[in-house]
Design an enzyme around this catalytic site. Structure first.
Site, PDB file in Angstrom:
ATOM      1  N   HIS A  95       0.745  -1.198   0.084  1.00 58.61           N
ATOM      2  CA  HIS A  95       0.246  -0.081  -0.093  1.00 58.61           C
ATOM      3  C   HIS A  95       0.766   1.162   0.046  1.00 58.61           C
ATOM      4  CE1 HIS A  95      -4.039  -2.097   0.896  1.00 58.61           C
ATOM      5  NE2 HIS A  95      -3.226  -3.032   1.360  1.00 58.61           N
ATOM      6  N   HIS A 244      -8.828  -8.148  -1.218  1.00 60.32           N
ATOM      7  CA  HIS A 244      -8.509  -8.110   0.171  1.00 60.32           C
ATOM      8  C   HIS A 244      -9.682  -9.309   0.728  1.00 60.32           C
ATOM      9  CE1 HIS A 244      -5.615  -4.902   0.014  1.00 60.32           C
ATOM     10  NE2 HIS A 244      -5.400  -5.164   1.015  1.00 60.32           N
ATOM     11  N   GLU A 247      -9.967 -10.907   6.257  1.00 59.13           N
ATOM     12  CA  GLU A 247      -8.886 -10.311   7.220  1.00 59.13           C
ATOM     13  C   GLU A 247      -9.338 -10.268   8.674  1.00 59.13           C
ATOM     14  OE1 GLU A 247      -6.772  -6.845   6.012  1.00 59.13           O
ATOM     15  OE2 GLU A 247      -5.383  -6.815   7.404  1.00 59.13           O
ATOM     16  N   ASN A 346       1.169  -3.464   4.558  1.00 55.53           N
ATOM     17  CA  ASN A 346       1.469  -1.962   4.985  1.00 55.53           C
ATOM     18  C   ASN A 346       2.688  -1.701   5.754  1.00 55.53           C
ATOM     19  OD1 ASN A 346      -1.492  -2.817   5.000  1.00 55.53           O
ATOM     20  ND2 ASN A 346      -1.802  -0.569   5.138  1.00 55.53           N
TER      21      ASN A 346
HETATM   22 ZN    ZN Z   1      -3.617  -5.027   1.944  1.00 59.16          ZN
END
Ligand code: ZN
Length: 454
Positions: A95, A244, A247, A346
C-alpha cells in the site's frame, strides 16, 4: 566473513561489470528460483554454482568448479565463498499510498477498526498529489535499495481519491521504469460495487492505466452478487482481479470460498489474487478442504501478509496476550496446488506501525510465523518466482540464463546465516552491476503535510 569483505567484493564486481564480463564463482542459489538448463542439482535446496555475467545479462549458470563459458583471460573471476544468491524480490501486495502516514495518525490503536478510521481521516485531510507522491517515492527508494524489482500496490480509490492517486501512480511508474516494475490495483469496500456508475468509471480508469480491479471483499449480505459484478466488470474491461479477503478471525467469514465460487460460476478467464484469507484457519477441516479444492479449481492465487496479520489479528486492549498468529493455511494451500506468495502489505501506517518494504525482513518473519523451514524446500519462490507469475512478469523472480543479471548476493553462506542478520551489506546487482544507493533519511518525511507526532 566480515562485512568489509562484502564491501571489497562489491567494488570488484562494479569494476568487472564496467569492463563487461565477469564470473562469480561459488555462489549458492536456491534450486527452485534458478533456471539452470543442464545442471543436475539433485533436488538440493541450495547448490554451489558459478554465474557468468556478460553485458548485464546472465550468460551461464554452471556447476561450481566446471569450466565456465568464458576463457580465464576474457573475464574477471571472483570467489564468492559460498554466499547465498537470490533473484531480486517481487512484492505483490503493498500500500504505497498509505505508507509512512503513521506520525500523522496517533489515534490508531493497532486494531483493524482503528486503522480504518485513522486512515480514512488522514486520507480525506492530507492525501494531495504531492503528499502521495513524496511518500511513494520514499518507499520505492527503500524497496529498490533492499533488492526488490517489482511491486504491486493497492490504491485507495474512493472518490475523489481515485482522481488524485492514479495520475500520481502513473507518473511514478514511469519514473521508476527499468528499476522497479510497478502495478496498481484499485481498492474500495466491495459494497461500492452496488453503484454501477462508480464501478464502470473505476474499471475504465483502471483499464486506461493498465491496472488491476480490486476491492475489500468483506462480509455483506449480497456479497455473492457484488462479487459477480466485480467479475463481470473485470471481464468487460479485460482486467485481472485482486481481493482483500477475510482479514479476520471470525469463523463465519468465508469470502475466499465465495470468490472461488464466483470465479467458477462466471468462468472468469483472468488472474485472481486473494490476500490475507485469515479466517480460513478458523474453519473445520472438511470446510477447509472443500474451500481449497474450489480455490485450486478456480486457479486463484493467494498472498499471505504475515506482518499485518501478526500486528492486527488478536489485538487486545485488556492487558492480555494474543494467542493466534493470524496467518492463513499456506502449507495446506500449497499442497492443493494453489500458488502462494508472501508480501509486505502496510508499512508505517495505522495497519502496521513498522516495515520498510524489505522483502528479506518479510520473508524472515514469514519463516518464523509460518514455519517455512525443515525443509526450506522451494519456499523462496514465495517472494520471487511465484508472485512474478501472479503479476504476469515471467522475467522477474528467477535467476536464468539469457535474462537480465538482477540478483542479490548475501553475506550469509547458509539460509540460517542469511535469515539471522539484517544483511544490510547485501549486494544488489541490477543489469549486472551493483547498485550504490542509500536508504532515504527519515528526516525527509518531516516536511509532509499535516501535524507530525512522534
Ligand atoms: Zn493490503
Amino acid at each position: 566473513m566480515p562485512v568489509q569483505e562484502q564491501a571489497i567484493l562489491r567494488e570488484k564486481i562494479a569494476a568487472a561489470a564496467a569492463r563487461g564480463r565477469y564470473v562469480l564463482h561459488n555462489v549458492r542459489p536456491n534450486n527452485a528460483v534458478t533456471r539452470t538448463g543442464a545442471i543436475d542439482t539433485a533436488g538440493a535446496e541450495f547448490f554451489l554454482a558459478d554465474v557468468t555475467v556478460e553485458h548485464g545479462k546472465i550468460l551461464a549458470i554452471t556447476p561450481a568448479g566446471t569450466p565456465t563459458a568464458l576463457r580465464e583471460a576474457e573475464a574477471a573471476h571472483m570467489d564468492c565463498a559460498g554466499r547465498i544468491v537470490l533473484p531480486c524480490f517481487v512484492d505483490c501486495h503493498t500500500h504505497l499510498d498509505k505508507g509512512h502516514i503513521l506520525p500523522r495518525t496517533p489515534a490508531a490503536d493497532g486494531t483493524f477498526a482503528g486503522a480504518l478510521a485513522a486512515t480514512r481521516g488522514d486520507r480525506t485531510a492530507h492525501w494531495s498529489a504531492d503528499d502521495v507522491a513524496r511518500r511513494m517515492d520514499f518507499a520505492l527508494r527503500s524497496a529498490f535499495h533492499y533488492g526488490t524489482s517489482a511491486i504491486r500496490t493497492h490504491l485507495d480509490s474512493q472518490p475523489p481519491q481515485d482522481t488524485i492517486s492514479w495520475p500520481v501512480f502513473e507518473e511514478i511508474r514511469q519514473h521508476w521504469r527499468g528499476r522497479i516494475e510497478l502495478q496498481a490495483a484499485c481498492l474500495f469496500p466491495i459494497d461500492f460495487a452496488r453503484d454501477e456508475t462508480f464501478l464502470k468509471s473505476i474499471a475504465q480508469r483502471v483499464a486506461a492505466a493498465g491496472g488491476i480491479l480490486g476491492a475489500v471483499a468483506y462480509p455483506a449480505p449480497d456479497l455473492d452478487e457484488l462479487l459477480e459484478r466485480m467479475f463481470a466488470a473485470a471481464t468487460r474491461h479485460g482486467l485481472d482481479l485482486d481481493f482483500h479477503t477475510d482479514e479476520t478471525a471470525d469463523p463465519s467469514v468465508d469470502g475466499l470460498r465465495r470468490i472461488a465460487a464466483a470465479a467458477l460460476r462466471t468462468r472468469f478467464a483472468g488472474k485472481v489474487l486473494a490476500g490475507h484469507c485469515c479466517s480460513l484457519a478458523m474453519h473445520d477441516s472438511a470446510t477447509i478442504d472443500a474451500t481449497l479444492d474450489q480455490v485450486a479449481a478456480a486457479g486463484i492465487s493467494v498472498v499471505s501478509l504475515p506482518t499485518c496479520n501478526l500486528y492486527l489479528q488478536d489485538r487486545r486492549h485488556d492487558g492480555t496476550t494474543p494467542k493466534w498468529r493470524g496467518v492463513t493455511l499456506l502449507h495446506e494451500m500449497k499442497r492443493h496446488g494453489i500458488p502462494v506468495a508472501l508480501a509486505s502489505d502496510n508499512t508505517r501506517d495505522p495497519f502496521h506501525s513498522y516495515g520498510d518494504l524489505d522483502m528479506l525482513d518479510t520473508y524472515r518473519l514469514g519463516t518464523r510465523v509460518l514455519h517455512l523451514d525443515h525443509p526450506v524446500g522451494d519456499w523462496p519462490r514465495a517472494v520471487s518466482a511465484t508472485p512474478a507469475a501472479m503479476m504476469g512478469l515471467p522475467d522477474k523472480g528467477t535467476i536464468a540464463e539469457g535474462q537480465e543479471a538482477d540478483f542479490i548476493l548475501f553475506e550469509g553462506r547458509s539460509w540460517s546465516e542469511v535469515l539471522s542478520r539484517g544483511e544490510s551489506s547485501r549486494i544488489v546487482i541490477r543489469d549486472g552491476a551493483p547498485i550504490s544507493t542509500a536508504l532515504p533519511s527519515y528526516s525527509e518525511l518531516d516536511g509532509l503535510e499535516g501535524p507530525a507526532h512522534d
